[in-house]
Design a protein around this motif. Structure first.
Motif, mmCIF file in Angstrom:
data_model
loop_
_atom_site.group_PDB
_atom_site.id
_atom_site.type_symbol
_atom_site.label_atom_id
_atom_site.label_comp_id
_atom_site.label_asym_id
_atom_site.label_seq_id
_atom_site.Cartn_x
_atom_site.Cartn_y
_atom_site.Cartn_z
ATOM 1 N N VAL A 61 -10.536 34.493 -2.305
ATOM 2 C CA VAL A 61 -10.334 33.624 -1.157
ATOM 3 C C VAL A 61 -9.075 33.520 -0.592
ATOM 4 O O VAL A 61 -8.885 33.463 0.688
ATOM 5 N N ILE A 62 -8.067 33.624 -1.494
ATOM 6 C CA ILE A 62 -6.751 33.278 -1.013
ATOM 7 C C ILE A 62 -6.162 34.636 -0.450
ATOM 8 O O ILE A 62 -5.637 34.454 0.464
ATOM 9 N N LEU A 63 -6.726 35.597 -0.791
ATOM 10 C CA LEU A 63 -6.290 36.889 -0.159
ATOM 11 C C LEU A 63 -6.933 36.886 1.197
ATOM 12 O O LEU A 63 -6.439 37.664 2.155
ATOM 13 N N ALA A 64 -8.184 36.780 1.301
ATOM 14 C CA ALA A 64 -8.897 36.291 2.690
ATOM 15 C C ALA A 64 -8.147 35.477 3.532
ATOM 16 O O ALA A 64 -7.798 35.822 4.803
ATOM 17 N N GLY A 65 -7.540 34.312 3.136
ATOM 18 C CA GLY A 65 -6.936 33.460 3.702
ATOM 19 C C GLY A 65 -5.473 34.047 4.475
ATOM 20 O O GLY A 65 -5.349 34.007 5.519
ATOM 21 N N VAL A 66 -4.841 34.761 3.395
ATOM 22 C CA VAL A 66 -3.586 35.459 3.852
ATOM 23 C C VAL A 66 -3.961 36.459 5.066
ATOM 24 O O VAL A 66 -3.173 36.452 5.808
ATOM 25 N N GLY A 67 -5.049 37.168 4.745
ATOM 26 C CA GLY A 67 -5.536 38.308 5.614
ATOM 27 C C GLY A 67 -5.682 37.645 7.116
ATOM 28 O O GLY A 67 -5.480 38.263 8.040
ATOM 29 N N LEU A 68 -6.529 36.671 6.987
ATOM 30 C CA LEU A 68 -6.833 35.936 8.398
ATOM 31 C C LEU A 68 -5.763 35.329 9.134
ATOM 32 O O LEU A 68 -5.349 35.544 10.289
ATOM 33 N N PHE A 69 -4.583 34.717 8.308
ATOM 34 C CA PHE A 69 -3.413 34.162 8.909
ATOM 35 C C PHE A 69 -2.551 35.362 9.447
ATOM 36 O O PHE A 69 -2.042 35.382 10.621
ATOM 37 N N LEU A 70 -2.585 36.591 8.705
ATOM 38 C CA LEU A 70 -1.924 37.769 9.354
ATOM 39 C C LEU A 70 -2.489 38.335 10.406
ATOM 40 O O LEU A 70 -1.720 38.325 11.591
ATOM 41 N N LEU A 71 -3.882 38.390 10.810
ATOM 42 C CA LEU A 71 -4.496 38.671 11.977
ATOM 43 C C LEU A 71 -4.025 37.697 12.964
ATOM 44 O O LEU A 71 -3.785 38.212 13.897
ATOM 45 N N GLY A 72 -4.242 36.413 12.698
ATOM 46 C CA GLY A 72 -3.975 35.566 13.626
ATOM 47 C C GLY A 72 -2.574 35.555 14.268
ATOM 48 O O GLY A 72 -2.222 35.624 15.335
ATOM 49 N N SER A 73 -1.470 35.783 13.211
ATOM 50 C CA SER A 73 -0.195 35.734 13.608
ATOM 51 C C SER A 73 -0.053 37.001 14.604
ATOM 52 O O SER A 73 0.747 36.785 15.625
ATOM 53 N N ILE A 74 -0.473 38.140 14.353
ATOM 54 C CA ILE A 74 -0.398 39.403 14.969
ATOM 55 C C ILE A 74 -1.041 39.016 16.369
ATOM 56 O O ILE A 74 -0.385 39.615 17.480
ATOM 57 N N LEU A 75 -2.109 38.689 16.633
ATOM 58 C CA LEU A 75 -2.587 38.283 17.886
ATOM 59 C C LEU A 75 -2.123 37.280 18.602
ATOM 60 O O LEU A 75 -1.885 37.574 19.818
ATOM 61 N N ILE A 99 -5.595 29.022 2.333
ATOM 62 C CA ILE A 99 -4.091 29.000 1.542
ATOM 63 C C ILE A 99 -3.725 27.673 0.724
ATOM 64 O O ILE A 99 -3.492 27.687 -0.365
ATOM 65 N N ALA A 100 -3.949 26.766 1.683
ATOM 66 C CA ALA A 100 -3.390 25.390 1.037
ATOM 67 C C ALA A 100 -4.092 25.114 -0.309
ATOM 68 O O ALA A 100 -3.393 24.731 -1.240
ATOM 69 N N PRO A 101 -5.553 24.935 -0.265
ATOM 70 C CA PRO A 101 -6.107 24.503 -1.447
ATOM 71 C C PRO A 101 -6.125 25.413 -2.615
ATOM 72 O O PRO A 101 -6.065 24.995 -3.620
ATOM 73 N N MET A 102 -5.998 26.629 -2.178
ATOM 74 C CA MET A 102 -6.205 27.822 -3.027
ATOM 75 C C MET A 102 -4.718 27.995 -3.921
ATOM 76 O O MET A 102 -4.721 27.996 -5.494
#
Length: 462
Positions: A61-75, A99-102
């Protein structure tokens, strides 16, 4: 700390870059959505991620959150219009919601009750540092480079955080079939999104009693009622509402709600109060708020010694009294604006909240096993977000009514009066915080043994 740093910096770095973004992309009237859509996506997704973490483990879950945050930042860095930037901020918010709760749940998994306050102090220090570094970085990128770098700077941070989590954090899962509560997840998402959207935009994008406002709250109420009905029959509910029958869970959730609302009263209105009343420059007014973020990690890191001696409830009550005294002092000093006085008072409020936030979270985490820790932590995080959103709406309505009563003038005297009214409301919120802490059960909290997802003893946190 690395993962938390991503969302902590992002919470402040964009604010100072808004003028540059608007100059490049236009659509000034849409820029508030850059913040609203991020907060909405983050708040709505927290309960879903928390349940997934209790089902499939924290690490994915936290790795998925980091991945989504990375994708969103690039976009976001490649956004070509304000509309596209708003859409990509939604992706970032969905990442932050994991990320926050995990981060806090993992701390609860691998550290003992005695150790958690110190580690939560480390986490709080990340927010304190980011509150100073974030606006400075945003200003530097906007003035000397390109505002797009405020998003591109997240790329190496995301990669380092993901690498560290992959390499250093291990959990053992027993494979088994799960019945995912799709209906509950959909209804909860719709309900929370509609209600939070109504709270965030009511009185801003539209009037409180307008058709959009009525639709938001009506749809939200209907969806949440349907969610409650579905959860009673679900084999594995996305949010077991029965946990709120436990006094410790219910009381600490209210404590977190009050923390969010009180924080909003200080961080959102103190800068404007100082700038309009006596012409303080934005940098100095921002440093006044930094007093709060400095006091918080100091007390949070010391909280462990206190709650081990006198208990969680007593520690929370002492912290609540300190925060309430600070809020009352802020209201009393409102007619006499002074940046140094406000900075000292903000430090007191932050110091008190550090003795409330960490012990209340640690108490509820210690009271449950691995399979519920993600959900109760998520409830705590969501309650604080909801408190912030509702606090903004309530305080904003109070300020607007005072200004309207003054014939709509924004002169210093009227703004001092409006700010003073908001600070009085913040002090009332402090009373709610104290009452919520007093509702916490007396006596020690029985700590569940530290185990991983498979029920085996948890390993060394190092």
């Amino acid at each position: 700390m690395l993962a938390t740093g991503l969302i902590a910096i992002d919470a402040t770095i964009l604010a100072t870059a808004v003028p540059a973004v608007v100059r490049d992309l236009g659509a000034f009237e849409q820029f508030p959505w850059l913040f609203s859509i991020y907060l909405l996506a983050q708040a709505v997704s927290v309960p879903i991620y928390s349940k997934l973490a209790d089902t499939f483990g924290r690490k994915p879950v936290i790795l998925a959150g980091v991945g989504l945050f990375l994708l969103g930042s690039i976009l976001c860095g490649f956004a070509w219009s304000m509309t596209s930037l708003i859409l990509f901020r939604l992706v970032q918010g969905l990442g932050a919601g994991a990320i926050a709760p995990m981060s806090m749940t993992i701390v609860g998994d691998i550290y003992t009750v005695a150790e958690r306050a110190k580690v939560q102090g480390y986490i709080a220090s990340v927010w304190a540092i980011s509150s100073v570094v974030g606006p400075a970085l945003g200003g530097v990128f906007s003035q000397f480079a390109d505002w797009r770098w405020i998003f591109f700077v997240n790329i190496p941070l995301c990669l380092i955080a993901a690498w560290a989590l992959t390499r250093r954090y291990h959990e053992h899962l027993e494979p088994r079939r799960h019945r995912i509560d799709y209906a509950g997840a959909v209804l909860l998402t719709i309900g929370l999104a509609a209600v939070i959207l109504g709270v965030l935009e009511g009185g801003n994008a539209w009037a409180w009693w307008s058709l959009p406002s009525v639709l938001c709250f009506g749809i939200g109420a209907a969806a949440l009622a349907g969610f409650a009905a579905v959860e009673r029959r679900a084999a594995e509910p996305v949010l077991d509402l029965g946990i709120f029958r436990r006094r410790l869970v219910a009381s600490t959730t209210l404590v977190s709600f009050a923390i969010g609302a009180l924080l909003t009263g200080v961080t959102s209105f103190v800068p404007t109060y100082l700038e309009v009343s006596i012409g303080v420059v934005p940098l100095l007014s921002g440093l006044a708020v930094a007093g709060l973020t400095l006091g918080w990690p100091i007390s949070a890191s010391l909280a462990g010694r206190l709650y081990l001696r006198i208990g969680f409830r007593s520690t929370v009550l002492i912290g609540s009294l300190i925060a309430l005294a600070g809020a009352a002092a802020l209201a009393a000093s409102a007619p006499f604006p002074n940046p140094w006085t406000v900075t000292a008072i903000a430090f007191v409020i932050g110091f008190g909240l550090g003795w409330v936030a960490a012990p209340s979270l640690i108490a509820v985490q210690a009271s449950v096993g691995w399979g519920e820790r993600g959900v109760v932590t998520g409830a705590n995080v969501f309650a604080r977000s909801a408190g912030s959103a509702i606090g903004v709406a309530v305080y904003g309505a109070i300020a607007n009514n005072v200004i309207a009563a003054g014939a709509g003038d924004h002169d210093p005297a009227t703004m001092i009066h409006a700010s003073g009214s908001v600070f009085i409301a913040a002090a009332v919120t402090g009373v709610l915080l104290l009452a919520s802490g007093a509702w916490m059960p007396r006596g020690p909290v029985a700590e569940h043994p530290r185990v991983d997802a498979a029920g085996a003893p948890a390993g060394d946190p190092a």
